[in-house]
Design an enzyme around this catalytic site. Structure first.
Site, PDB file in Angstrom:
ATOM      1  N   HIS A   6      -6.221   5.573 -17.651  1.00 51.13           N
ATOM      2  CA  HIS A   6      -5.147   5.085 -16.787  1.00 51.13           C
ATOM      3  C   HIS A   6      -5.586   3.766 -16.150  1.00 51.13           C
ATOM      4  O   HIS A   6      -6.696   3.643 -15.628  1.00 51.13           O
ATOM      5  CB  HIS A   6      -4.856   6.144 -15.722  1.00 51.13           C
ATOM      6  CG  HIS A   6      -3.794   5.740 -14.762  1.00 51.13           C
ATOM      7  ND1 HIS A   6      -2.633   5.130 -15.165  1.00 51.13           N
ATOM      8  CD2 HIS A   6      -3.722   5.838 -13.403  1.00 51.13           C
ATOM      9  CE1 HIS A   6      -1.891   4.876 -14.103  1.00 51.13           C
ATOM     10  NE2 HIS A   6      -2.530   5.291 -13.026  1.00 51.13           N
TER      11      HIS A   6
ATOM     12  N   ASN B 267      -0.860  -1.523 -12.586  1.00 51.18           N
ATOM     13  CA  ASN B 267      -0.701  -0.071 -12.784  1.00 51.18           C
ATOM     14  C   ASN B 267       0.789   0.252 -12.927  1.00 51.18           C
ATOM     15  O   ASN B 267       1.537   0.164 -11.957  1.00 51.18           O
ATOM     16  CB  ASN B 267      -1.310   0.648 -11.571  1.00 51.18           C
ATOM     17  CG  ASN B 267      -1.124   2.156 -11.602  1.00 51.18           C
ATOM     18  OD1 ASN B 267      -0.446   2.687 -12.478  1.00 51.18           O
ATOM     19  ND2 ASN B 267      -1.719   2.838 -10.645  1.00 51.18           N
TER      20      ASN B 267
ATOM     21  N   CYS C 245       1.301   9.412 -12.439  1.00 44.49           N
ATOM     22  CA  CYS C 245       0.671   8.589 -13.487  1.00 44.49           C
ATOM     23  C   CYS C 245       0.148   9.425 -14.653  1.00 44.49           C
ATOM     24  O   CYS C 245      -0.163   8.874 -15.710  1.00 44.49           O
ATOM     25  CB  CYS C 245      -0.460   7.787 -12.891  1.00 44.49           C
ATOM     26  SG  CYS C 245       0.089   6.778 -11.520  1.00 44.49           S
TER      27      CYS C 245
HETATM   28  N1  ACO Z   1      -5.947  -8.404   0.055  1.00 45.96           N
HETATM   29  C1  ACO Z   1      -6.877  -8.631   0.987  1.00 45.96           C
HETATM   30  N2  ACO Z   1      -7.424  -7.654   1.723  1.00 45.96           N
HETATM   31  C2  ACO Z   1      -7.021  -6.392   1.481  1.00 45.96           C
HETATM   32  C3  ACO Z   1      -6.051  -6.086   0.525  1.00 45.96           C
HETATM   33  C4  ACO Z   1      -5.491  -7.142  -0.213  1.00 45.96           C
HETATM   34  N3  ACO Z   1      -4.552  -6.978  -1.172  1.00 45.96           N
HETATM   35  N4  ACO Z   1      -5.848  -4.754   0.520  1.00 45.96           N
HETATM   36  C5  ACO Z   1      -6.664  -4.232   1.448  1.00 45.96           C
HETATM   37  N5  ACO Z   1      -7.366  -5.223   2.041  1.00 45.96           N
HETATM   38  C6  ACO Z   1      -8.366  -5.129   3.104  1.00 45.96           C
HETATM   39  C7  ACO Z   1      -8.170  -3.895   3.950  1.00 45.96           C
HETATM   40  O1  ACO Z   1      -7.219  -4.124   4.957  1.00 45.96           O
HETATM   41  C8  ACO Z   1      -9.576  -3.721   4.498  1.00 45.96           C
HETATM   42  O2  ACO Z   1      -9.743  -4.611   5.570  1.00 45.96           O
HETATM   43  P1  ACO Z   1     -10.496  -4.119   6.911  1.00 45.96           P
HETATM   44  O3  ACO Z   1     -11.877  -3.749   6.478  1.00 45.96           O
HETATM   45  O4  ACO Z   1     -10.412  -5.318   7.794  1.00 45.96           O
HETATM   46  O5  ACO Z   1      -9.706  -2.936   7.392  1.00 45.96           O
HETATM   47  C9  ACO Z   1     -10.485  -4.196   3.370  1.00 45.96           C
HETATM   48  O6  ACO Z   1      -9.635  -4.979   2.511  1.00 45.96           O
HETATM   49  C10 ACO Z   1     -11.102  -3.076   2.570  1.00 45.96           C
HETATM   50  O7  ACO Z   1     -10.082  -2.126   2.274  1.00 45.96           O
HETATM   51  P2  ACO Z   1     -10.378  -0.835   1.431  1.00 45.96           P
HETATM   52  O8  ACO Z   1      -9.140  -0.015   1.382  1.00 45.96           O
HETATM   53  O9  ACO Z   1     -11.628  -0.204   1.959  1.00 45.96           O
HETATM   54  O10 ACO Z   1     -10.688  -1.491   0.006  1.00 45.96           O
HETATM   55  P3  ACO Z   1     -11.153  -0.791  -1.321  1.00 45.96           P
HETATM   56  O11 ACO Z   1     -12.375  -1.440  -1.822  1.00 45.96           O
HETATM   57  O12 ACO Z   1     -11.132   0.702  -1.204  1.00 45.96           O
HETATM   58  O13 ACO Z   1      -9.996  -1.208  -2.318  1.00 45.96           O
HETATM   59  C11 ACO Z   1      -8.077  -0.234  -3.376  1.00 45.96           C
HETATM   60  C12 ACO Z   1      -8.675  -0.770  -2.073  1.00 45.96           C
HETATM   61  C13 ACO Z   1      -8.028  -1.379  -4.365  1.00 45.96           C
HETATM   62  C14 ACO Z   1      -6.677   0.269  -3.090  1.00 45.96           C
HETATM   63  C15 ACO Z   1      -8.971   0.897  -3.930  1.00 45.96           C
HETATM   64  O14 ACO Z   1      -9.283   1.830  -2.915  1.00 45.96           O
HETATM   65  C16 ACO Z   1      -8.311   1.636  -5.067  1.00 45.96           C
HETATM   66  O15 ACO Z   1      -8.060   1.087  -6.127  1.00 45.96           O
HETATM   67  N6  ACO Z   1      -8.020   2.958  -4.910  1.00 45.96           N
HETATM   68  C17 ACO Z   1      -7.375   3.706  -5.935  1.00 45.96           C
HETATM   69  C18 ACO Z   1      -5.918   3.370  -5.936  1.00 45.96           C
HETATM   70  C19 ACO Z   1      -5.167   3.949  -7.106  1.00 45.96           C
HETATM   71  O16 ACO Z   1      -5.716   4.211  -8.135  1.00 45.96           O
HETATM   72  N7  ACO Z   1      -3.878   4.106  -6.892  1.00 45.96           N
HETATM   73  C20 ACO Z   1      -3.010   4.487  -7.921  1.00 45.96           C
HETATM   74  C21 ACO Z   1      -2.860   5.933  -7.959  1.00 45.96           C
HETATM   75  S1  ACO Z   1      -1.838   6.359  -9.268  1.00 45.96           S
HETATM   76  C22 ACO Z   1      -0.295   6.840  -8.675  1.00 45.96           C
HETATM   77  O17 ACO Z   1       0.028   7.957  -8.756  1.00 45.96           O
HETATM   78  C23 ACO Z   1       0.606   5.813  -8.054  1.00 45.96           C
END
Ligand code: ACO
Length: 315
Positions: free
Chosen positions: A242, A272, A108
């Site tokens: 980003h 994204n 990214c």
């Molecule tokens: N819908 C419903 N529930 C979900 C979803 C979804 N789409 N996705 C995850 N959950 C659940 C999980 O299973 C978890 O359930 P559990 O507690 O029963 O296990 C719960 O929600 C919480 O999950 P977390 O992973 O702790 O949620 P978090 O608040 O961290 O949000 C997210 C997840 C959105 C992915 C966040 O961590 C994030 O944005 N991280 C950065 C990601 C990013 O920037 N990626 C791009 C990188 S750039 C590149 O190079 C591709």
């Protein structure tokens, strides 16, 4: 260098959170509050290279330049249908350019890495006009049964034409190897001699680790560009970050103690789109008239690797 023209193209297909919740155990409420994404553009019948060519032609038109005036093309891309030839070479032919070209894969953060390469080549006296084009289809990397990843991404292409100037004030890049946090394996063709186990694995992500890295790296990279130039955050007119997660953007905004109207966003209806995020956002701000000549822009991105980068430049 200075950025003299921008262009962008999005796929036609709009995929809303409601559409995802029809086949995934998810909801509009979860995706909106945790990520800020309401809908994303997803490639269906388009080809990524055609979108990249169109975005490049728009950027050239915006710069008032013909493709044969380009000295170099840099294409940022993580994945596309071609293994070879390189996407930049396909784009070169598509826009009618004759100059050399390279592809880079810096996830990214590709747009900022490309600006660093362009600026360094320019300072070395090797180029005048450079096209940077980011073309990404991360929706082809995720498992669409995995609610933790597929809801985050969208596709798109963004381009910028750079011409001689001294508008780039500072660029800072970083790399910090963390290959277990955000990765994907692809299966290569088998040979009679392969004895190791090989698997095809869609994009895997430790979301919270990526989140923490993103906030820390972006805050640090922007602070380094400000320190090097003696510019204060108050003097920056726009922070273009980003578009990975609105909560990451909000955390960086809090760190910088700057008002939210300095942070243009399009994550709500784009998702994204990897390295395309930055040039698409820049193009949208450019075309909407949001940018004034002389405005100071701090741009920052992070991605798999981990890699990150920030650039401070004058519009
Ligand atoms: N819908 C419903 N529930 C979900 C979803 C979804 N789409 N996705 C995850 N959950 C659940 C999980 O299973 C978890 O359930 P559990 O507690 O029963 O296990 C719960 O929600 C919480 O999950 P977390 O992973 O702790 O949620 P978090 O608040 O961290 O949000 C997210 C997840 C959105 C992915 C966040 O961590 C994030 O944005 N991280 C950065 C990601 C990013 O920037 N990626 C791009 C990188 S750039 C590149 O190079 C591709």
């Amino acid at each position: 260098m200075k950025i003299s023209g921008t262009g962008s193209v999005l796929p036609r297909k709009v995929v809303t959170n409601e559409m995802l919740s029809q086949f995934l155990d998810t909801s509009d409420q979860w995706i909106t509050t945790r990520t800020g994404v309401k809908s994303r553009r997803v490639i269906s019948d388009e080809k990524l290279e055609d979108m990249a060519i169109e975005a490049s032609l728009k950027a050239l038109a915006d710069a008032g330049m013909n493709a044969d005036e380009l000295d170099f093309i840099i294409c940022s891309n993580v994945v596309n249908e071609y293994v070879t030839p390189q996407l930049s070479c396909i784009i070169q032919g598509g826009i009618g350019a004759t100059c050399p070209c390279i592809d880079i894969n810096c996830a990214c953060a590709g747009f900022i890495h490309a600006l660093e390469i362009a600026e360094s080549f320019y300072k070395a006296g090797r180029v005048g006009n450079v096209l940077v084009v980011c073309a990404e289809e991360p929706t082809r990397m995720t498992d669409w049964n995995d609610r933790r990843t597929c809801v985050l991404f969208g596709d798109g292409a963004g381009a910028a034409v750079l011409t001689p100037g001294d508008n780039i004030r500072s660029i800072k890049l970083s790399a910090s190897s963390a290959t277990d946090k955000l990765w994907q394996y692809r299966l290569l063709h088998h040979t009679p001699y392969i004895t190791k186990e090989e698997v095809d694995v869609p994009l895997q992500m430790k979301g919270q680790d990526v989140f923490k890295f993103a906030v820390k790296a972006a805050s640090r990279d922007i602070a380094r560009t400000l320190k090097e130039t003696g510019v204060t955050a108050d003097e920056v007119d726009h922070f273009m970050l980003h578009q990975a997660n609105i909560r990451i953007i909000n955390a960086i905004q809090e760190y910088l103690e700057q008002p939210s109207d300095k942070f243009p966003v399009n994550i709500e209806d784009h998702g994204n789109s990897s390295s395309s995020c930055c040039p698409i956002l820049l193009d949208e701000c450019n075309r909407s008239g949001r940018l004034k000549r002389g405005d100071l822009i701090a741009m920052s991105a992070f991605g798999a690797g981990f890699v990150s980068g920030a650039v401070l430049f004058e519009w």
